[in-house]
Design a protein around this motif. Structure first.
Motif, mmCIF file in Angstrom:
data_model
loop_
_atom_site.group_PDB
_atom_site.id
_atom_site.type_symbol
_atom_site.label_atom_id
_atom_site.label_comp_id
_atom_site.label_asym_id
_atom_site.label_seq_id
_atom_site.Cartn_x
_atom_site.Cartn_y
_atom_site.Cartn_z
ATOM 1 N N GLY A 1 0.717 -1.007 0.010
ATOM 2 C CA GLY A 1 0.237 -0.067 -0.069
ATOM 3 C C GLY A 1 0.831 1.342 0.028
ATOM 4 O O GLY A 1 1.773 1.452 0.952
ATOM 5 N N SER B 1 0.502 5.276 0.159
ATOM 6 C CA SER B 1 -0.223 6.507 0.468
ATOM 7 C C SER B 1 0.472 7.617 0.732
ATOM 8 O O SER B 1 1.502 7.641 0.946
ATOM 9 N N GLY C 1 -5.629 3.485 -7.146
ATOM 10 C CA GLY C 1 -6.530 3.880 -6.155
ATOM 11 C C GLY C 1 -7.756 4.544 -6.606
ATOM 12 O O GLY C 1 -8.977 4.607 -6.185
ATOM 13 N N VAL D 1 -13.370 7.157 -0.152
ATOM 14 C CA VAL D 1 -12.800 5.988 -0.428
ATOM 15 C C VAL D 1 -13.477 4.713 -0.225
ATOM 16 O O VAL D 1 -13.859 4.430 0.899
ATOM 17 N N ASP D 2 -13.926 4.007 -1.250
ATOM 18 C CA ASP D 2 -14.494 2.630 -0.963
ATOM 19 C C ASP D 2 -13.506 1.526 -0.641
ATOM 20 O O ASP D 2 -13.251 0.580 -1.344
ATOM 21 N N ARG D 3 -13.170 1.730 0.661
ATOM 22 C CA ARG D 3 -12.108 0.759 1.150
ATOM 23 C C ARG D 3 -12.586 -0.615 1.120
ATOM 24 O O ARG D 3 -11.788 -1.582 1.078
ATOM 25 N N LEU E 1 -12.422 -2.247 -2.215
ATOM 26 C CA LEU E 1 -11.165 -2.440 -2.674
ATOM 27 C C LEU E 1 -10.709 -3.739 -1.698
ATOM 28 O O LEU E 1 -10.224 -4.661 -2.226
ATOM 29 N N ARG E 2 -10.791 -3.791 -0.340
ATOM 30 C CA ARG E 2 -10.468 -4.902 0.423
ATOM 31 C C ARG E 2 -11.049 -6.026 -0.007
ATOM 32 O O ARG E 2 -10.406 -7.339 -0.358
ATOM 33 N N LEU F 1 -5.342 5.308 2.652
ATOM 34 C CA LEU F 1 -5.463 3.904 2.571
ATOM 35 C C LEU F 1 -5.097 3.107 3.871
ATOM 36 O O LEU F 1 -5.732 2.149 4.034
ATOM 37 N N HIS G 1 -6.051 2.760 7.010
ATOM 38 C CA HIS G 1 -7.306 2.866 7.815
ATOM 39 C C HIS G 1 -7.499 1.602 8.120
ATOM 40 O O HIS G 1 -7.413 0.506 7.580
ATOM 41 N N GLU H 1 -9.964 -0.268 8.255
ATOM 42 C CA GLU H 1 -10.705 -1.329 7.172
ATOM 43 C C GLU H 1 -9.765 -2.031 6.193
ATOM 44 O O GLU H 1 -10.100 -3.010 5.742
ATOM 45 N N THR H 2 -8.690 -1.379 6.041
ATOM 46 C CA THR H 2 -7.573 -2.141 4.928
ATOM 47 C C THR H 2 -6.646 -2.608 5.586
ATOM 48 O O THR H 2 -5.784 -3.435 5.059
#
Length: 195
Positions: A29, A31, A57, A76-78, A81-82, A126, A128, A130-131
Motif C-alpha cells: 500500500g 499512501s 486507487g 474512498v470505498d475501502r 477494495l479490500r 488507505l 485505515h 478497514e484496509t
C-alpha cells in the motif's frame, strides 16, 4: 525497516524481501497526501519489482463523497477494495472487481483481478482500520501537506482542471482530519521522501 526513510531502489529490495518471507502474493500500500507522488512512486516500484502489478486507487473513489468534507476520507470505498481486490489477490483466489468509471459516473463492467506476486495500490486514506490488515507493506510518500498541495494544484492547472475550491474547502481539511484521526504516517513501515 520500520519507520526508516528510503529511496525507490531500497524499497524495491524490501518488497522482494516481504514477498519471499510471505510465501504468497503480497499487497504493498502506497499512501500520502493528495499531490505527494503516490502514483509516480507506485509506477516506479512496479517497474523495478518482477511480478508486480498496480491498482489505481482512484478506481475506488466515489466522486460525490470524495468531493465532500469527511474526517475519514469516506469517499474512498475501502471495503470494496479490500473485499474484491486486496484479499482475493493475497489468497491467489482470482475473481473480478469493478473500477469506478468516471465518464459514466458509476461502477464499470467487471474485470478479472490481475495476477502477480505483488500488488501495488496507491490511494489517499488507505491506511485505515478497514484496509490495514490486508496490506503486507505500508509505504508513506513522505512530503509535507503544504508542498503536496502546491504540487497537486499545479498538476490540476496543467491538466486544465479547476479544483481550487475543492483543494481549499474539502481536500486539505480532509487530509488534516484524517491525519489527526488515524496518523497514517505512523502506520507506514517505510517512509519514502518524494521531495
Amino acid at each position: 525497516m520500520h519507520g526508516g526513510r528510503t529511496n525507490v531502489e531500497t524499497l524495491a529490495d524490501e518488497v522482494r524481501r516481504v514477498r519471499a518471507a510471505a510465501g504468497r502474493p503480497v499487497v504493498v500500500g502506497v499512501s500520502g497526501f493528495c499531490g505527494s507522488g503516490k502514483s509516480t512512486l507506485a509506477r516506479a516500484l512496479v517497474g523495478r519489482v518482477p511480478g508486480a502489478v498496480r491498482m489505481r486507487g482512484d478506481d475506488f473513489l466515489d466522486p460525490a463523497l470524495s468531493h465532500a468534507r469527511s474526517d475519514d476520507w469516506s469517499g474512498v470505498d475501502r471495503v470494496r477494495l479490500r473485499d474484491t481486490v486486496l484479499e482475493p489477490f493475497r489468497a491467489s483466489a482470482g475473481g473480478s472487481f469493478r473500477r469506478y468509471d468516471w465518464s459514466a459516473r458509476g461502477l464499470g463492467a467487471a474485470e478479472r483481478l490481475p495476477g502477480g506476486e505483488v500488488l501495488v495500490v496507491d490511494l489517499i486514506g488507505l491506511f485505515h482500520p478497514e484496509t490495514l490488515p490486508s496490506i503486507d507493506l505500508t509505504v508513506w510518500c513522505d512530503l509535507d501537506l503544504e508542498t503536496a498541495v502546491l504540487r497537486g494544484q499545479h498538476r490540476d492547472r496543467v491538466l486544465g482542471r479547476d479544483h481550487e475550491r475543492l483543494w481549499n474547502d474539502v481536500w486539505v481539511p480532509n487530509e488534516r482530519d484524517f491525519a489527526a484521526r488515524f496518523d497514517p504516517r505512523a502506520a507506514a513501515a517505510v517512509l519514502v521522501s518524494t521531495r
